[in-house]
Scaffold this motif. Sequence first.
Motif, PDB file in Angstrom:
ATOM      1  N   THR A 162       0.825  -1.209   0.000  1.00 47.55           N
ATOM      2  CA  THR A 162       0.000   0.000   0.000  1.00 47.55           C
ATOM      3  C   THR A 162       0.855   1.253   0.000  1.00 47.55           C
ATOM      4  O   THR A 162       1.787   1.387   0.796  1.00 47.55           O
ATOM      5  CB  THR A 162      -0.919   0.010   1.237  1.00 47.55           C
ATOM      6  OG1 THR A 162      -1.745  -1.152   1.220  1.00 47.55           O
ATOM      7  CG2 THR A 162      -1.789   1.255   1.259  1.00 47.55           C
ATOM      8  N   LEU A 163       0.536   2.165  -0.905  1.00 46.03           N
ATOM      9  CA  LEU A 163       1.232   3.453  -0.946  1.00 46.03           C
ATOM     10  C   LEU A 163       0.632   4.389   0.084  1.00 46.03           C
ATOM     11  O   LEU A 163      -0.577   4.390   0.327  1.00 46.03           O
ATOM     12  CB  LEU A 163       1.105   4.071  -2.336  1.00 46.03           C
ATOM     13  CG  LEU A 163       1.735   3.299  -3.496  1.00 46.03           C
ATOM     14  CD1 LEU A 163       1.370   3.957  -4.827  1.00 46.03           C
ATOM     15  CD2 LEU A 163       3.242   3.223  -3.330  1.00 46.03           C
ATOM     16  N   LEU A 164       1.483   5.215   0.685  1.00 49.00           N
ATOM     17  CA  LEU A 164       1.059   6.179   1.698  1.00 49.00           C
ATOM     18  C   LEU A 164       1.384   7.582   1.205  1.00 49.00           C
ATOM     19  O   LEU A 164       2.537   7.908   0.948  1.00 49.00           O
ATOM     20  CB  LEU A 164       1.778   5.910   3.020  1.00 49.00           C
ATOM     21  CG  LEU A 164       1.474   6.871   4.173  1.00 49.00           C
ATOM     22  CD1 LEU A 164      -0.007   6.798   4.574  1.00 49.00           C
ATOM     23  CD2 LEU A 164       2.372   6.550   5.372  1.00 49.00           C
ATOM     24  N   THR A 165       0.347   8.394   1.036  1.00 44.53           N
ATOM     25  CA  THR A 165       0.539   9.766   0.558  1.00 44.53           C
ATOM     26  C   THR A 165      -0.004  10.758   1.576  1.00 44.53           C
ATOM     27  O   THR A 165      -0.824  10.412   2.431  1.00 44.53           O
ATOM     28  CB  THR A 165      -0.159   9.985  -0.804  1.00 44.53           C
ATOM     29  OG1 THR A 165      -1.532   9.604  -0.697  1.00 44.53           O
ATOM     30  CG2 THR A 165       0.511   9.161  -1.888  1.00 44.53           C
ATOM     31  N   GLY A 166       0.454  12.002   1.444  1.00 44.95           N
ATOM     32  CA  GLY A 166       0.047  13.044   2.375  1.00 44.95           C
ATOM     33  C   GLY A 166      -0.662  14.183   1.674  1.00 44.95           C
ATOM     34  O   GLY A 166      -0.184  14.692   0.658  1.00 44.95           O
ATOM     35  N   VAL A 167      -1.813  14.571   2.201  1.00 43.69           N
ATOM     36  CA  VAL A 167      -2.533  15.732   1.687  1.00 43.69           C
ATOM     37  C   VAL A 167      -1.833  16.991   2.192  1.00 43.69           C
ATOM     38  O   VAL A 167      -1.558  17.122   3.387  1.00 43.69           O
ATOM     39  CB  VAL A 167      -3.994  15.723   2.171  1.00 43.69           C
ATOM     40  CG1 VAL A 167      -4.728  16.976   1.704  1.00 43.69           C
ATOM     41  CG2 VAL A 167      -4.700  14.477   1.686  1.00 43.69           C
ATOM     42  N   THR A 168      -1.558  17.910   1.283  1.00 37.67           N
ATOM     43  CA  THR A 168      -0.918  19.164   1.689  1.00 37.67           C
ATOM     44  C   THR A 168      -2.001  20.204   1.979  1.00 37.67           C
ATOM     45  O   THR A 168      -2.545  20.252   3.068  1.00 37.67           O
ATOM     46  CB  THR A 168       0.066  19.639   0.604  1.00 37.67           C
ATOM     47  OG1 THR A 168      -0.616  19.691  -0.668  1.00 37.67           O
ATOM     48  CG2 THR A 168       1.260  18.696   0.492  1.00 37.67           C
ATOM     49  N   ILE A 169      -2.326  21.010   0.995  1.00 34.51           N
ATOM     50  CA  ILE A 169      -3.408  21.981   1.119  1.00 34.51           C
ATOM     51  C   ILE A 169      -4.520  21.584   0.159  1.00 34.51           C
ATOM     52  O   ILE A 169      -4.265  21.315  -1.016  1.00 34.51           O
ATOM     53  CB  ILE A 169      -2.911  23.411   0.792  1.00 34.51           C
ATOM     54  CG1 ILE A 169      -1.819  23.833   1.776  1.00 34.51           C
ATOM     55  CG2 ILE A 169      -4.077  24.396   0.821  1.00 34.51           C
ATOM     56  CD1 ILE A 169      -2.251  23.939   3.232  1.00 34.51           C
TER      57      ILE A 169
ATOM     58  N   ASP B 214      -8.351  31.747   2.035  1.00 35.42           N
ATOM     59  CA  ASP B 214      -8.790  30.733   2.987  1.00 35.42           C
ATOM     60  C   ASP B 214      -7.712  30.453   4.028  1.00 35.42           C
ATOM     61  O   ASP B 214      -7.998  30.345   5.224  1.00 35.42           O
ATOM     62  CB  ASP B 214      -9.139  29.434   2.257  1.00 35.42           C
ATOM     63  CG  ASP B 214     -10.372  29.552   1.389  1.00 35.42           C
ATOM     64  OD1 ASP B 214     -11.313  30.245   1.798  1.00 35.42           O
ATOM     65  OD2 ASP B 214     -10.372  28.965   0.294  1.00 35.42           O
ATOM     66  N   LEU B 215      -6.467  30.316   3.559  1.00 36.51           N
ATOM     67  CA  LEU B 215      -5.371  30.038   4.487  1.00 36.51           C
ATOM     68  C   LEU B 215      -5.200  31.176   5.483  1.00 36.51           C
ATOM     69  O   LEU B 215      -4.935  30.946   6.678  1.00 36.51           O
ATOM     70  CB  LEU B 215      -4.059  29.810   3.728  1.00 36.51           C
ATOM     71  CG  LEU B 215      -3.960  28.562   2.850  1.00 36.51           C
ATOM     72  CD1 LEU B 215      -2.502  28.281   2.504  1.00 36.51           C
ATOM     73  CD2 LEU B 215      -4.575  27.350   3.511  1.00 36.51           C
ATOM     74  N   GLU B 216      -5.350  32.391   5.017  1.00 37.77           N
ATOM     75  CA  GLU B 216      -5.219  33.537   5.915  1.00 37.77           C
ATOM     76  C   GLU B 216      -6.286  33.495   7.008  1.00 37.77           C
ATOM     77  O   GLU B 216      -6.008  33.741   8.182  1.00 37.77           O
ATOM     78  CB  GLU B 216      -5.341  34.838   5.121  1.00 37.77           C
ATOM     79  CG  GLU B 216      -5.129  36.083   5.966  1.00 37.77           C
ATOM     80  CD  GLU B 216      -5.171  37.361   5.148  1.00 37.77           C
ATOM     81  OE1 GLU B 216      -5.084  38.441   5.756  1.00 37.77           O
ATOM     82  OE2 GLU B 216      -5.311  37.282   3.918  1.00 37.77           O
ATOM     83  N   ARG B 217      -7.499  33.156   6.649  1.00 38.13           N
ATOM     84  CA  ARG B 217      -8.580  33.082   7.629  1.00 38.13           C
ATOM     85  C   ARG B 217      -8.368  31.935   8.617  1.00 38.13           C
ATOM     86  O   ARG B 217      -8.686  32.056   9.804  1.00 38.13           O
ATOM     87  CB  ARG B 217      -9.921  32.907   6.923  1.00 38.13           C
ATOM     88  CG  ARG B 217     -10.361  34.094   6.092  1.00 38.13           C
ATOM     89  CD  ARG B 217     -11.778  33.926   5.589  1.00 38.13           C
ATOM     90  NE  ARG B 217     -12.736  33.981   6.682  1.00 38.13           N
ATOM     91  CZ  ARG B 217     -14.030  33.681   6.563  1.00 38.13           C
ATOM     92  NH1 ARG B 217     -14.506  33.283   5.385  1.00 38.13           N
ATOM     93  NH2 ARG B 217     -14.839  33.757   7.607  1.00 38.13           N
ATOM     94  N   ILE B 218      -7.824  30.817   8.131  1.00 33.41           N
ATOM     95  CA  ILE B 218      -7.575  29.662   8.987  1.00 33.41           C
ATOM     96  C   ILE B 218      -6.422  29.925   9.946  1.00 33.41           C
ATOM     97  O   ILE B 218      -6.389  29.429  11.069  1.00 33.41           O
ATOM     98  CB  ILE B 218      -7.279  28.411   8.135  1.00 33.41           C
ATOM     99  CG1 ILE B 218      -8.521  28.005   7.339  1.00 33.41           C
ATOM    100  CG2 ILE B 218      -6.818  27.231   8.993  1.00 33.41           C
ATOM    101  CD1 ILE B 218      -8.255  26.980   6.257  1.00 33.41           C
ATOM    102  N   GLY B 219      -5.466  30.743   9.491  1.00 35.88           N
ATOM    103  CA  GLY B 219      -4.292  31.029  10.312  1.00 35.88           C
ATOM    104  C   GLY B 219      -3.065  30.252   9.911  1.00 35.88           C
ATOM    105  O   GLY B 219      -2.112  30.136  10.684  1.00 35.88           O
ATOM    106  N   ILE B 220      -3.069  29.710   8.682  1.00 39.81           N
ATOM    107  CA  ILE B 220      -1.901  28.993   8.162  1.00 39.81           C
ATOM    108  C   ILE B 220      -1.059  29.984   7.371  1.00 39.81           C
ATOM    109  O   ILE B 220      -1.584  30.696   6.507  1.00 39.81           O
ATOM    110  CB  ILE B 220      -2.316  27.821   7.259  1.00 39.81           C
ATOM    111  CG1 ILE B 220      -3.090  26.776   8.075  1.00 39.81           C
ATOM    112  CG2 ILE B 220      -1.107  27.174   6.593  1.00 39.81           C
ATOM    113  CD1 ILE B 220      -3.633  25.632   7.249  1.00 39.81           C
TER     114      ILE B 220
END
Length: 233
Positions: free
Chosen positions: A105-112, A120-126
């Motif tokens: 099984t491959l394991l991947t990571g969600v970024t944004i 959206d990122l500014e409102r979230i605080g990232i």
Amino acid sequence: MIVALDFDDVAAAETLVASLPVGRCRLKVGKELFLRAGPEVVRRWSVAGWDVFLDLKFHDIPNTVAGACRAAADLGVWMVNVHTLGGPAMMEAARAAVDAGGHATLLTGVTILTSHSDADLERIGIAGPVDAAVSRLGGLAVEAGLDGVVCAAREAASMRALGGPGFRRVTPGIRPAGVAAGDQSRVMTPAAALAAGATDLVIGRPITRAVDPPAALASAEAELSGAGDAPGL
């Protein structure tokens, strides 16, 4: 190509899968279908020869995510993912859990998420902009030993630079030419995504909601035919 089975009806999803040729595409099962159908439909499709991407985006404490990834791998899925925002310890625990089971099984990571914009990122605080956040989180995925990331197609080249040619770049938000963007903010056509460095293209509604899904799949394949082959497809 990976066909996103974003259905709220299990029978409709099974009908769609039955209409598609095994080996011409892969299947993505997300939260809604998984909750309605349960793990057995994933196991059944895997046994039938489908490569299934279980897109549940695990994000929790390391031990909990490790257990979830172990269970996903035991289903025989081709790929499972976690949220890179869970941090290095969580991703490392997920990696160790998948490896300990002896699965491929491959394991991947969600970024944004591809639905997120700079605003959206500014409102979230990232700390942004989006490209900078994706690079930062992608770097953490590389360090944790993940097999790749889920990112927008426009970020695929930078992810390749971070992880090397074997590091998979799974790109949602793919829309064939002339198809509306829908709720995605960062979209690209299949040919443009492949040229940008994507290795796995996720296409949902343009195929699943088409009058003739196999024809829509063939149309997307035709759009890719002149774009060359990407590693891992």
